[in-house]
Design an enzyme around this catalytic site. Structure first.
Site, PDB file in Angstrom:
ATOM      1  N   SER A 232       0.851  -1.182   0.000  1.00 48.03           N
ATOM      2  CA  SER A 232       0.000   0.000   0.000  1.00 48.03           C
ATOM      3  C   SER A 232       0.883   1.225   0.000  1.00 48.03           C
ATOM      4  O   SER A 232       2.093   1.137   0.212  1.00 48.03           O
ATOM      5  CB  SER A 232      -0.903   0.020   1.239  1.00 48.03           C
ATOM      6  OG  SER A 232      -0.095   0.273   2.360  1.00 48.03           O
ATOM      7  N   LYS A 233       0.214   2.343  -0.256  1.00 46.55           N
ATOM      8  CA  LYS A 233       0.992   3.573  -0.283  1.00 46.55           C
ATOM      9  C   LYS A 233       1.591   3.831   1.097  1.00 46.55           C
ATOM     10  O   LYS A 233       2.700   4.326   1.227  1.00 46.55           O
ATOM     11  CB  LYS A 233       0.096   4.732  -0.706  1.00 46.55           C
ATOM     12  CG  LYS A 233      -0.391   4.578  -2.141  1.00 46.55           C
ATOM     13  CD  LYS A 233      -1.799   5.100  -2.327  1.00 46.55           C
ATOM     14  CE  LYS A 233      -2.463   4.513  -3.547  1.00 46.55           C
ATOM     15  NZ  LYS A 233      -3.915   4.648  -3.506  1.00 46.55           N
TER      16      LYS A 233
END
Ligand code: GLU
Length: 290
Positions: A232-233
Site C-alpha cells: 500500500s501507499k
C-alpha cells in the site's frame, strides 16, 4: 447472452501513485466488466485534501492509460460531488439515521465505543465544539455471497460501530461517499481489495438507508510484500514503472492466478488485455493471502 446491465468501477484514493497491488485490483475489476460485456468506470476518491494530491491523481490516471485500462465514461472526481454527499446526509439526518457526535476518539475508546453523551439519542448539542456526523447502524448479522470468497457473515453493532460520514474537519468520509457514488453511477458489481471486506455490511445498511439495493461484491486478495505487509501507499509500495506496462500486466495476471503464455509480454497492452479477457478465470484467483 450479453449482460448489458453490468457496471463496475475502480475507485482509488489518490494518496500516492498507482502501485502493483492497485494495478491488480484495477485489472480484476476491468476484466470482470469486460467478460460481462459491461461498462468499466474510474472514480477518483479525492475526499481528503490533507492526505491526497492532484499529482497523485494525475499519476494514477496516467498509469492506467499506459496499461490500456481506459474507462468507458469520463472519470468522476469525488471532490466535485460535495453537494450530493450533503444532500444524502441531510436525508439521513431527517430520517433519524444519522446524528451529530462531538465525542473524542479517547472518550469513545474509554467506553468501548459507547458515546458518553448519548449522541445517538440527540440529547446533547455540540454547541461550539467540532462535531462529526455518524450513520446510525442497526444491530444486524448480515449474510451475503461474495462472488469470489463465497458466503460471508458479518456482525454490525449499533452505536459501537457507527461510522463517521462527515468528519470533524469538515470532510465527507469514504463510507458515505463510496455508497452515494456507487448508487448514483448505477454500479452493479464492486470488485475491490479484501482489505475493504470489513466495510461491506455497514455499506449495505447505508445503501438501504438511501433507498437502494446493494450491488454484488467480489473481494480479491490483497497483494502482500515480502515482509507479509499489504502493498500500500502507507507501506511505501513502489510506484509502477509506466515504461514497462506489458511486464506489469503479465505480473498482475499471474498474481490473479492466470497463466499468460510466455511470449505475451512481447505484445502491446491491448493484445494482453484481449488475451486476458478471453482467458479470464475467476476461480483461479488465489485466496491464500486474503
Ligand atoms: N477508495 C478506496 C481505496 O482506495 C476504495 C473504494 C472501494 O473500492 O470501495 O481504498
Amino acid at each position: 447472452m450479453a449482460d448489458t446491465l453490468y457496471r463496475g468501477r475502480f475507485a482509488p484514493s489518490p494518496t500516492g501513485p498507482l502501485h502493483f497491488g492497485s494495478l491488480v485490483t484495477a485489472l480484476a475489476s476491468y476484466l470482470e466488466a469486460r467478460i460481462h460485456q459491461g461498462q468499466w468506470l474510474v472514480r477518483i476518491e479525492d475526499l481528503d485534501p490533507l492526505r491526497e494530491s492532484p499529482e497523485a491523481t494525475d499519476s494514477i490516471l496516467h498509469s492506467l492509460t499506459c496499461h490500456g485500462l481506459i474507462p468507458d465514461a469520463p472519470v468522476r472526481f469525488q471532490s466535485a460531488r460535495h453537494d450530493a454527499y450533503k444532500t444524502a446526509i441531510e436525508q439521513l439526518l431527517s430520517d433519524g439515521l444519522a446524528y451529530r457526535c462531538a465525542c473524542s476518539r479517547k472518550q469513545l475508546q474509554q467506553q468501548q465505543g459507547k458515546h458518553p453523551e448519548h449522541c445517538r439519542e440527540g440529547h446533547t448539542e455540540p454547541g461550539n465544539r467540532p462535531f462529526a456526523i455518524r450513520f446510525a447502524l442497526r444491530d444486524e448479522t448480515s449474510h451475503w455471497p461474495d462472488d469470489l470468497l463465497g458466503p460471508q457473515t458479518q456482525r454490525v453493532t449499533a452505536e459501537v460501530d457507527d461510522p463517521v460520514i462527515l468528519r470533524k474537519e469538515g470532510f465527507y468520509a469514504y463510507q458515505l461517499a463510496v455508497v452515494v457514488d456507487d448508487i448514483d453511477q448505477g454500479i452493479t458489481d464492486v470488485v475491490r481489495g479484501s482489505d475493504l471486506l470489513d466495510m461491506t455490511a455497514q455499506q449495505q445498511q447505508i445503501y438501504r438507508a438511501l433507498g437502494a439495493t446493494p450491488p454484488n461484491w467480489l473481494h480479491i486478495p490483497v497483494i502482500l510484500n515480502e515482509e507479509g505487509q499489504k502493498l500500500s501507499k502507507q507501506n511505501r509500495a513502489p510506484a509502477l514503472d509506466d515504461r514497462q506496462p506489458a511486464a506489469n500486466l503479465i505480473a498482475a495476471l499471474e498474481a490473479l492466478g492466470q497463466r499468460p503464455p510466455a511470449d505475451l509480454n512481447q505484445q502491446p497492452v491491448v493484445n494482453i488485455l484481449t488475451w486476458a479477457t478471453r482467458h479470464w478465470q475467476r476461480e483461479a484467483i488465489p485466496l491464500t493471502s486474503r
